[in-house]
Design an enzyme around this catalytic site. Structure first.
Site, PDB file in Angstrom:
ATOM      1  N   CYS A  52      -0.453  -0.054 -14.028  1.00  0.00           N
ATOM      2  CA  CYS A  52      -0.929   0.945 -12.884  1.00  0.00           C
ATOM      3  C   CYS A  52      -2.084   0.254 -12.001  1.00  0.00           C
ATOM      4  O   CYS A  52      -1.908   0.137 -11.170  1.00  0.00           O
ATOM      5  CB  CYS A  52      -1.381   2.318 -13.544  1.00  0.00           C
ATOM      6  SG  CYS A  52       0.523   2.920 -14.062  1.00  0.00           S
ATOM      7  N   HIS A  53      -3.274  -0.052 -12.860  1.00  0.00           N
ATOM      8  CA  HIS A  53      -4.535  -0.240 -12.185  1.00  0.00           C
ATOM      9  C   HIS A  53      -4.880  -1.717 -12.903  1.00  0.00           C
ATOM     10  O   HIS A  53      -6.332  -1.747 -12.779  1.00  0.00           O
ATOM     11  CB  HIS A  53      -5.493   0.964 -12.278  1.00  0.00           C
ATOM     12  CG  HIS A  53      -4.946   2.158 -11.611  1.00  0.00           C
ATOM     13  ND1 HIS A  53      -4.082   2.932 -12.621  1.00  0.00           N
ATOM     14  CD2 HIS A  53      -4.559   2.429 -10.406  1.00  0.00           C
ATOM     15  CE1 HIS A  53      -3.698   4.031 -11.741  1.00  0.00           C
ATOM     16  NE2 HIS A  53      -3.789   3.665 -10.246  1.00  0.00           N
ATOM     17  N   GLY A  54      -4.252  -2.460 -13.743  1.00  0.00           N
ATOM     18  CA  GLY A  54      -4.716  -3.740 -14.210  1.00  0.00           C
ATOM     19  C   GLY A  54      -5.627  -3.771 -15.100  1.00  0.00           C
ATOM     20  O   GLY A  54      -6.682  -4.340 -15.147  1.00  0.00           O
ATOM     21  N   TYR A 107      -6.031   6.423  -2.603  1.00  0.00           N
ATOM     22  CA  TYR A 107      -5.675   5.915  -3.521  1.00  0.00           C
ATOM     23  C   TYR A 107      -6.082   4.448  -3.677  1.00  0.00           C
ATOM     24  O   TYR A 107      -6.787   4.033  -4.836  1.00  0.00           O
ATOM     25  CB  TYR A 107      -4.090   5.647  -3.637  1.00  0.00           C
ATOM     26  CG  TYR A 107      -3.395   5.369  -4.882  1.00  0.00           C
ATOM     27  CD1 TYR A 107      -3.680   5.911  -6.243  1.00  0.00           C
ATOM     28  CD2 TYR A 107      -2.755   4.118  -5.131  1.00  0.00           C
ATOM     29  CE1 TYR A 107      -3.140   5.518  -7.414  1.00  0.00           C
ATOM     30  CE2 TYR A 107      -2.179   3.669  -6.268  1.00  0.00           C
ATOM     31  CZ  TYR A 107      -2.538   4.365  -7.570  1.00  0.00           C
ATOM     32  OH  TYR A 107      -1.942   4.019  -8.632  1.00  0.00           O
TER      33      TYR A 107
END
Lengths: 169, 420
Positions: free
Chosen positions: A133-135, B294
């Site tokens: 998702c966000h590493g 985001y």
């Protein structure tokens, strides 16, 4: 009216506000608390898992309280890798010895501590887990090494019921 | 507002109006003096009202067939698509309607930014608008969870987990939001309830938004105060009604194109897979209208600071009337602001683009620069620009540059103080 004296009316006002505040609080609280986990959700608190078929280098994922739990039987290299890391290199310093009671078995919540995705096994820069998702990169002990996650993946309460059964929760 | 007292012609009308002055309200709305130079960017208020009503009507119908239960929600949506008469049409209108709603609201917001519509005396209109925008995002997010597909589930997980960044009470708040230890059935049922509630809250706020608008009246492309009614205004009906109606038709063509030709292009294929709490999709992205925020979230390497940056990016808009120190409203007379305005537009588009890309390498760098610029625009550029910029002379009235028409004394006074 140069000087203000406390009289019966002030007392009545204060008493009324105080009782009113308690009444409002007592009415609002059930409305808020009803959203917390209910009795049926809390009842599903523990799960027993048969791990006899898990060979070294394999991970199984089981569902506990609606969340995935990774049960990994680690290889010798993974264990030595996890145990040789200096605590100074860790964002959230925790010894591998404290995370895995039995060094072979790593039991942890498969939930990234950033925003709750399920990290992928055997990926990332530290041969552990990688959250797509966000590493965030986790090592072979599930500790955060790189990326936005603030803490290591959580270790749930668990115990070995016998040689091949783990009870989570 | 019109100065004259309205009296209904018929006896019954007068009898009714004396008891409940609805006819006076209707008369105010039809006669409402509107600046005669409003361009098509001003038609999006009406378009947005149409979007809200479309969402409420189609949503009402969908709720007759949808089942808010973790075991049945996904199948009930497929049931709507396959079995319910015209269910596919109603669902596609509702799903694409959300995107159209955001498309229109972004144009509406950027119109305000260009023409300075948020400035005194219209700050309250602007702030109500920001609250509506926040509620729209909440409604859209919860609505996206209801089909209980993979993106629904994991989007809900990621967004609710944002609250876990709050120190001390964060975890407790997330458990409370979920009603359990993960996103599950209790989460779905409460999201359905709130998704049903929020549009009506928005409707109420829209009434306040329009009420607050009708006190000072519309801003206009020239951005000057005008006398109402005067040669500078036209009555709302029929002039603006026809213009808004034409713009709405054009908008509906775009809307219909998405609904009938590419109904799924704005969605994600992963959401046609039923929610699985064991597998996170390889690439989680929110709907397009949330991408810039985001990108801001992901550009900050710290969890709590990332969440704070994302929320500030929205809330900073509420402070805009005070951050922009320029007395001139319209960018038409602000040569420097006009350039910074277009840089901001580009900046937000870039943020939207990198928000859809993986957060690594060059994308991450671009996201960081664009995030920094976003805040720089509001916190540094706008406050300084108001003092430094040499603005162009503003006209005395809307008609003055063309007809030499009657100047409004208040405007003359205002202009003298502005031009020193």
């Amino acid at each position: 009216m140069s000087e203000k004296k406390t009289n019966r009316r002030d007392f009545l006002f204060t008493a009324t506000y105080a009782v009113g505040a308690v009444g409002v609080g007592a009415t609002v609280w059930p409305m808020i608390d009803q959203m917390n986990p209910d009795a049926s959700v809390k009842a599903l608190a523990s799960t027993e898992v048969d791990v006899s078929s898990v060979n070294p280098g394999k991970t199984i994922t089981v569902l506990w309280r609606g969340k995935p739990v990774f049960i990994r039987r680690r290889t010798e290299e993974e264990i030595s890798e996890a145990r040789s890391v200096s605590l100074n290199d860790l964002k959230h310093p925790e010894k591998d010895e404290d995370r895995a009671k039995d060094p072979q078995w790593l039991v942890m919540l498969g939930v990234c501590t950033h925003l709750g995705c399920v990290p992928l096994d055997q990926k990332g820069d530290y041969n552990g887990w990688f959250c797509p998702c966000h590493g965030s990169h986790y090592d072979t002990s599930g500790r955060i090494r790189k990326g936005p996650a603030p803490t290591n993946m959580e270790i749930p309460k668990y115990e070995f019921v016998d040689a091949k059964t783990i009870k989570i929760g | 507002m019109s100065d004259h007292e309205y009296t209904p012609k018929s006896k019954v009308g007068k009898w009714f109006n004396d008891r409940l002055p609805l006819l006076t309200l209707a008369n105010h709305l039809t006669d409402y003096p509107t600046p005669k130079n409003l361009n098509y960017w001003w038609t999006f208020g009406g378009i947005l009202t149409f979007c809200l009503i479309t969402q409420i009507v189609t949503g009402l119908v969908l709720a007759m067939h949808y089942i808010a239960h973790a075991d049945m929600a996904f199948d009930s949506v497929e049931h709507i698509m396959r079995d319910v008469n015209y269910g596919w049409l109603i669902r596609y209108i509702h799903a694409n309607g959300a995107s159209m709603f955001f498309l229109a609201v972004y144009i509406h917001i950027f119109r305000s930014l260009f023409y300075g519509s948020y400035k005194s005396p219209r700050e309250i209109i602007w702030i109500i608008g920001i609250i509506i925008y926040l509620l729209m995002m909440a409604a859209a997010f919860m609505g996206y969870v209801l089909p209980w597909g993979q993106m629904s589930f994991w989007g809900a997980t990621v967004i609710t987990n944002l609250f876990s960044a709050i120190p001390l009470v964060g975890e407790g708040i997330v458990t409370w939001l979920w009603g359990g230890y993960s996103v599950d059935n209790p989460t779905l049922t409460r999201f359905f309830t709130l998704h049903y509630l929020i549009p009506f809250l928005i409707l109420g706020l829209v009434v306040l938004h329009i009420w607050a608008l009708h006190v000072p009246g519309n801003n206009n492309p020239v951005g000057i105060d005008i006398k109402k009614p005067s040669k500078d205004t036209v009555p709302f009906h029929p002039y603006i009604v026809i213009k808004d109606g034409f713009a709405l038709l054009m908008f509906m063509i775009v809307f219909a194109f998405f609904v009938f030709y590419t109904p799924n292009i704005l969605g994600h294929a992963d959401n046609y897979i039923e929610a699985d709490p064991l597998v996170t999709p390889a690439h989680i992205v929110p709907e397009w209208y949330l991408l810039p925020f985001y990108a801001i979230l992901r550009s900050v390497p710290d969890k709590l600071l990332g969440v704070i940056a994302m929320l500030s990016a929205i809330l900073i808009l509420a402070a805009l009337p005070w951050l922009d120190t320029s007395k001139i409203r319209s960018a038409v007379f602000r040569p420097l602001y006009r350039q910074f305005y277009w840089i901001l537009v580009a900046d937000v588009l870039i943020l939207g683009y990198v928000g859809a890309m993986p957060a690594e390498g060059l994308y991450l760098l671009i996201a960081r620069v664009a995030t920094a610029y976003y805040f720089l625009h509001f916190l540094v550029v706008l406050p300084i620009l108001g003092f430094k910029e040499k603005t162009l002379p503003i006209p005395l009235s809307i008609t003055e540059p063309i007809l030499g028409g009657s100047p409004n004394l208040a405007t003359v006074k205002n202009k003298e103080s502005l031009n020193k």
